[in-house]
Design an enzyme around this catalytic site. Structure first.
Site, PDB file in Angstrom:
ATOM      1  N   ARG A 563       0.829  -1.187   0.000  1.00 37.30           N
ATOM      2  CA  ARG A 563       0.000   0.000   0.000  1.00 37.30           C
ATOM      3  C   ARG A 563       0.877   1.255   0.000  1.00 37.30           C
ATOM      4  O   ARG A 563       1.989   1.237   0.520  1.00 37.30           O
ATOM      5  CB  ARG A 563      -0.905   0.005   1.245  1.00 37.30           C
ATOM      6  CG  ARG A 563      -2.053  -0.982   1.168  1.00 37.30           C
ATOM      7  CD  ARG A 563      -2.999  -0.646   0.038  1.00 37.30           C
ATOM      8  NE  ARG A 563      -3.787   0.521   0.319  1.00 37.30           N
ATOM      9  CZ  ARG A 563      -5.102   0.517   0.603  1.00 37.30           C
ATOM     10  NH1 ARG A 563      -5.762  -0.626   0.625  1.00 37.30           N
ATOM     11  NH2 ARG A 563      -5.745   1.628   0.834  1.00 37.30           N
ATOM     12  N   THR A 670       4.770  -8.480   5.659  1.00 35.74           N
ATOM     13  CA  THR A 670       4.791  -9.899   5.291  1.00 35.74           C
ATOM     14  C   THR A 670       5.307 -10.062   3.862  1.00 35.74           C
ATOM     15  O   THR A 670       5.789 -11.133   3.501  1.00 35.74           O
ATOM     16  CB  THR A 670       3.384 -10.532   5.404  1.00 35.74           C
ATOM     17  OG1 THR A 670       2.438  -9.660   4.792  1.00 35.74           O
ATOM     18  CG2 THR A 670       3.002 -10.743   6.858  1.00 35.74           C
ATOM     19  N   LYS A 674       7.748 -12.979   1.649  1.00 28.09           N
ATOM     20  CA  LYS A 674       7.444 -13.559   0.330  1.00 28.09           C
ATOM     21  C   LYS A 674       8.627 -13.380  -0.612  1.00 28.09           C
ATOM     22  O   LYS A 674       8.960 -14.265  -1.398  1.00 28.09           O
ATOM     23  CB  LYS A 674       6.181 -12.914  -0.255  1.00 28.09           C
ATOM     24  CG  LYS A 674       4.936 -13.217   0.587  1.00 28.09           C
ATOM     25  CD  LYS A 674       3.753 -12.300   0.283  1.00 28.09           C
ATOM     26  CE  LYS A 674       2.710 -12.394   1.400  1.00 28.09           C
ATOM     27  NZ  LYS A 674       1.708 -11.325   1.369  1.00 28.09           N
TER      28      LYS A 674
HETATM   29  C1  26Q Z   1     -10.121   1.007  10.441  1.00 27.74           C
HETATM   30  C2  26Q Z   1     -11.251   1.787  10.689  1.00 27.74           C
HETATM   31  C3  26Q Z   1     -12.037   2.229   9.650  1.00 27.74           C
HETATM   32  C4  26Q Z   1     -11.700   1.891   8.342  1.00 27.74           C
HETATM   33  C5  26Q Z   1     -10.578   1.126   8.094  1.00 27.74           C
HETATM   34  C6  26Q Z   1      -9.788   0.684   9.150  1.00 27.74           C
HETATM   35  C7  26Q Z   1      -8.596  -0.139   8.886  1.00 27.74           C
HETATM   36  C8  26Q Z   1      -8.585  -1.023   7.817  1.00 27.74           C
HETATM   37  C9  26Q Z   1      -7.466  -1.795   7.555  1.00 27.74           C
HETATM   38  C10 26Q Z   1      -7.486  -0.081   9.682  1.00 27.74           C
HETATM   39  C11 26Q Z   1      -6.380  -0.852   9.418  1.00 27.74           C
HETATM   40  C12 26Q Z   1      -6.357  -1.720   8.349  1.00 27.74           C
HETATM   41  C13 26Q Z   1      -5.213  -2.562   7.990  1.00 27.74           C
HETATM   42  C14 26Q Z   1      -4.104  -2.667   8.669  1.00 27.74           C
HETATM   43  C15 26Q Z   1      -3.010  -3.511   8.213  1.00 27.74           C
HETATM   44  O1  26Q Z   1      -3.043  -4.065   7.125  1.00 27.74           O
HETATM   45  N1  26Q Z   1      -1.956  -3.672   9.009  1.00 27.74           N
HETATM   46  C16 26Q Z   1      -0.834  -4.505   8.625  1.00 27.74           C
HETATM   47  O2  26Q Z   1      -1.011  -5.791   9.182  1.00 27.74           O
HETATM   48  C17 26Q Z   1      -0.027  -6.683   8.724  1.00 27.74           C
HETATM   49  C18 26Q Z   1      -0.361  -8.050   9.263  1.00 27.74           C
HETATM   50  O3  26Q Z   1      -0.092  -8.104  10.625  1.00 27.74           O
HETATM   51  C19 26Q Z   1       1.353  -6.222   9.123  1.00 27.74           C
HETATM   52  O4  26Q Z   1       2.294  -7.079   8.541  1.00 27.74           O
HETATM   53  C20 26Q Z   1       1.597  -4.789   8.648  1.00 27.74           C
HETATM   54  O5  26Q Z   1       2.827  -4.326   9.164  1.00 27.74           O
HETATM   55  C21 26Q Z   1       0.474  -3.901   9.108  1.00 27.74           C
HETATM   56  O6  26Q Z   1       0.616  -2.603   8.576  1.00 27.74           O
END
Ligand code: 26Q
Length: 829
Positions: A563, A670, A674
């Site tokens: 992202r 992650t 990979k």
């Molecule tokens: C929260 C509230 C409202 C709308 C959206 C959200 C929201 C959505 C997705 C908040 C966070 C996320 C995603 C977070 C995420 O992908 N974190 C990642 O998680 C991975 C797995 O543990 C880690 O490897 C990454 O470092 C971390 O960024």
């Protein structure tokens, strides 16, 4: 499991599963005719894909039915994995591999005149997630099944997954991705699993026959949740994990009130509105505060899942509530499903009349929580006003939970200062409910996703909690489903590995360490390198097809795919590109390993700076790619619409993995894992799981640069001045100035000023300027090392050989042991 036992299971599995080429071919033909209503002459490749998928699904259903019966009979303890996102990608290929029928399917479709590879390409990605968190959930499904762990996963069946990204004139454009418009052959609708979900309305109290008060919630709105099941098979086992996705359905066709008052359109609009709940995934990978629809989505997921879980429990155990902790555990994938906590209390107390203290005891025994983010601004909280209007009873329960929790702390003599920090309610206007504190209070365990991340949780973000409840905090470092990311994505490399070390690594990734002895084997390395070359040629062809850029397949493929986020520092990578471009122009005879620098990734539609970074990559790329003084040695490519399927094509073709986030910001990462599995070297900061990767491979086999978390803290404490960095480093100054003054945006010279402002005027919060010099110097080192192909290749073999701990098989078995207290259950018929 002992080898013998496993062998026995496999034998049984084989007998039971004898699928022959002919029977599969005839099943495909039947599905074509009777389920898809196709006639021979009007059959497309995508129809054959669907018919094959439906045939495979039959097998999965029969496995699931067998195993369900066993679970019931043996009263196993089950984990319910609650996640608002699952980034599944495609399923046909991995399902065939896991079921051990890939070759059979290949022959079966070839008998019908089709090529399996083409069928596989027909499947659209199920992209019900944003990034790492959603993909991790999907990787878990494969490992849960492979390890024979009793599990049920729950999510939302979004009609629109993450948006499709197109690039116009260098800018990101978002388009809806209706992945369901050609039906999903993997799902089965479960019309017998429908639950009502209540919203808004008012609360009343009543007295029961024992003279006890209880609360009645009279909702203003009821939406139905309909179950759709997707079965994910494990590798070489009959266990399948059920992913139950909930779809919102209006509880009545029309609102008769409106209808009878002549407001026909409003009646339909309301129906539409309630079905909106499962319409679209929020395309935000950090936070989208305060949106009502999001809150409704979160509640919809947990309310449906908990009713489902409790009705199953009651069917098997009756109302023996004391059995709850023996039969189930709910896992919260981040705070998004945290409303499950007050919902569990509500169901037990209001619906089943369990006393508060007992209900709370069961709750604290049945919940566990994983945190995925350290950034304070990304922590979820909801305003009391919104909660009150949508979920009035839950707000009441949360207040009660908080009151009792704080009361206990006060009794123990905890100071007001600490009490204010750990309170679930954040005072202020408006008052807010901190979902992370709620998750912490109720869960038996809280885990971070990499050692460094867990340390930061304990020492900073949740400092007060961790001193109150140190035993709750544990670390489980992330991993990846290596069967998807290596076995399926890189078949040539997998075959070579298997030819040398056997195929034990497919079930047990730690065995990949056996590869290490071949790192010095010339013949092996030559084959290893040839596979990389072939994969790179394929990616070069795909690049030309997708964006029309010709690249040199022999150049170093330098890749940053994830992202787009300021903390991930794609902008630092761009500063490096500008710097290299300027150097190549100034010193035409510079020794420089030809490179192609790839980017891919989506920016949240409302994240202005992230979107500007995409434009900047294109702008700088355009200048570089069209400059004859530079483009023989450097090219920049942005591959649009990054998703799981595209990722599966990029990792196998990469030489260099860019993991350059500001230390202390990336919880784990992650993608880093990979890449190493697929034979790339890593350039990284001391952040997230990179730290553990460095520990495994040793500093001589990886490129580490920049300030550590502690060094950044020192820098901050001593008054970090980004302007000074620019003043002192001429090449940095030249790079920043070129961008700032519009050299790459001649049509709008001030276009990138805002990005530069973030660095120079707003304190450079992610320390790009502080890490620029070390980044350039490590990249120079990489350039010179890449000339020594043999050593380079040797290091990539060592990296893959030392990736043994980064499988979600290891991760999930740690969760099972340390958090869920779950045992494998072998599906012996
Ligand atoms: C929260 C509230 C409202 C709308 C959206 C959200 C929201 C959505 C997705 C908040 C966070 C996320 C995603 C977070 C995420 O992908 N974190 C990642 O998680 C991975 C797995 O543990 C880690 O490897 C990454 O470092 C971390 O960024």
């Amino acid at each position: 499991m002992s080898q013998n036992k496993h062998k026995k299971i496999l034998d049984l599995f084989d007998i039971d599963l004898k699928i022959e080429t002919d029977s599969l071919s005839s099943s495909i033909v039947k599905k074509l005719e009777y389920e898809l209503g196709k006639y021979k002459t009007d059959t497309h490749t995508s129809d054959i894909y669907k018919a094959l998928a439906l045939s495979v699904r039959d097998l999965l259903i029969s496995h699931w039915n067998d195993i369900q019966e066993q679970y019931r009979k043996h009263k196993v303890r089950k984990v319910y994995y609650l996640s608002i996102e699952y980034l599944l990608g495609t399923l046909l290929k991995t399902n065939l591999i896991n079921l051990g029928i890939y070759e059979i399917a290949e022959k079966a479709v070839s008998n019908l005149g089709y090529d399996l590879k083409e069928l596989i390409e027909c499947e659209p990605d199920a992209a019900l997630g944003n990034g790492g968190l959603g993909r991790l959930a999907a990787c878990f499904l494969d490992s849960l099944a492979t390890l024979d762990l009793p599990a049920q996963a729950a999510g939302i069946r979004y009609e629109y997954g993450i948006f499709r990204q197109e690039i116009r004139n260098g800018f990101q454009r978002e388009y809806p991705e209706n992945w369901l418009n050609q039906d999903n052959p993997w799902e089965i609708p479960r019309t017998d699993h429908i639950y009502p979900i209540q919203f808004s309305g008012s609360l009343k109290t009543d007295v029961d026959h024992k003279g006890q008060n209880f609360v009645i919630w009279e909702p203003r709105e009821i939406v139905l949740a309909e179950a759709y099941d997707v079965f994910i098979p494990g590798y070489q086992t009959k266990t399948v994990t059920n992913l139950r996705l909930w779809k919102a359905k209006s509880s009545r066709e029309f609102n008769l009130d409106y209808f009878n008052h002549g407001d026909y359109l409003r009646a339909i609009e309301d129906k539409q509105k309630s079905e909106n709940i499962s319409k679209v995934l929020y395309p935000n990978d950090s936070i989208e505060q305060g949106r009502e629809l999001r809150l409704k989505q979160e509640y919809f997921l947990v309310c449906a899942t908990l009713q489902d879980a409790l009705s199953q429990f009651i069917m098997e155990e009756g109302e023996k509530w004391e059995q709850l902790p023996n039969r189930l555990v709910f896992h919260l994938n981040d705070t998004h499903p945290t409303l499950a906590i007050p919902e569990f209390m509500r169901l037990l107390i209001d619906r089943h009349r369990v006393a508060w203290d007992l209900a709370w005891k069961y709750t604290t025994e049945c919940f566990a929580y994983t945190n995925h983010t350290i950034m304070p601004e990304a922590l979820e909280s909801w305003s009391v006003d919104l909660l009150e209007s949508i979920l009035p009873r839950h707000l009441q329960l949360i207040y009660e939970i908080n009151f009792k929790f704080l009361e206990d702390l006060r009794k123990e003599g905890v100071s007001d200062d600490i009490i204010q920090k750990v309170s679930i309610v954040e005072e202020g206007s408006p008052k807010r409910i901190r979902m992370f504190n709620l998750a912490l209070v109720a869960s038996s365990s809280v885990n971070g996703v990499a050692n460094l991340h867990t340390e930061i949780l304990k020492k900073q973000l949740f400092r007060e909690y961790s001193s109150l409840y140190p035993h709750k905090f544990i670390n489980v470092t992330n991993g990846v489903a290596h069967r998807r990311w290596l076995l399926s994505a890189n078949p040539a490399l997998s075959d070579l590995i298997t030819a040398r070390i056997g195929d034990g690594w497919k079930r047990d990734l730690t065995q990949i360490s056996l590869l290490e002895e071949f790192a010095t084997d010339k013949d092996f390395c030559a084959q290893w390198a040839r596979i990389k070359e072939t994969n790179k040629q394929k990616l070069a062809d795909l690049t030309y097809k997708l964006v029309g850029i010709k690249i040199d397949p022999n150049s170093l493929f330098d890749v940053q795919i994830k992202r787009i986020h300021e903390y991930k520092r794609q902008f630092l990578n761009v500063l490096r590109l500008v710097h290299d471009c300027q150097r190549l122009r100034e010193f035409p005879s510079l020794s420089y390993a030809p490179r192609t620098v790839f980017f891919a990734g989506k920016a949240a539609p409302g994240y202005r700076r992230a979107k500007l970074i995409i434009k900047l990559i294109h702008a700088v790329g355009n200048v570089i790619n069209n400059d004859p003084e530079v483009n023989q040695r450097l090219k920049v490519v942005f591959l649009p619409n990054y998703n799981v399927s595209l990722a599966e094509k990029i990792f196998p073709a990469s030489d260099l993995s860019e993991q350059i986030s500001a230390p202390g910001t990336e919880a784990s990462g992650t993608g880093n894992m990979k890449f190493m599995l697929n034979g790339s070297l890593t350039v990284c900061t001391m952040d997230g799981a990179n730290v553990e990767i460095i520990g495994n491979v040793g500093r001589e086999n990886i490129y580490v640069f920049g300030n550590s978390v502690d060094e950044l803290k020192q820098l901050r404490d001593s008054g970090y001045d980004p302007k000074e960095m620019v003043r002192e480093d001429e090449s940095l100054r030249n790079a920043v100035n070129a961008i700032r003054k519009g050299f790459f945006s001649k049509e709008a010279t001030s276009l990138f000023e805002d990005l530069c402002k973030g660095l120079l005027e707003e304190g450079d919060p992610y320390y790009l300027l502080a890490d620029f010099k070390p980044y350039i110097s490590v990249q120079n080192q990489i350039s010179s090392d890449y000339f020594f192909k043999e050593t380079w290749c040797q290091k990539t073999v060592i990296n893959a050989a030392r990736a043994g701990s980064f499988s979600t098989d290891r991760v999930v078995s740690e969760y099972a042991r340390k958090i869920w207290n779950l045992r494998e259950f072998y599906p012996i018929p």
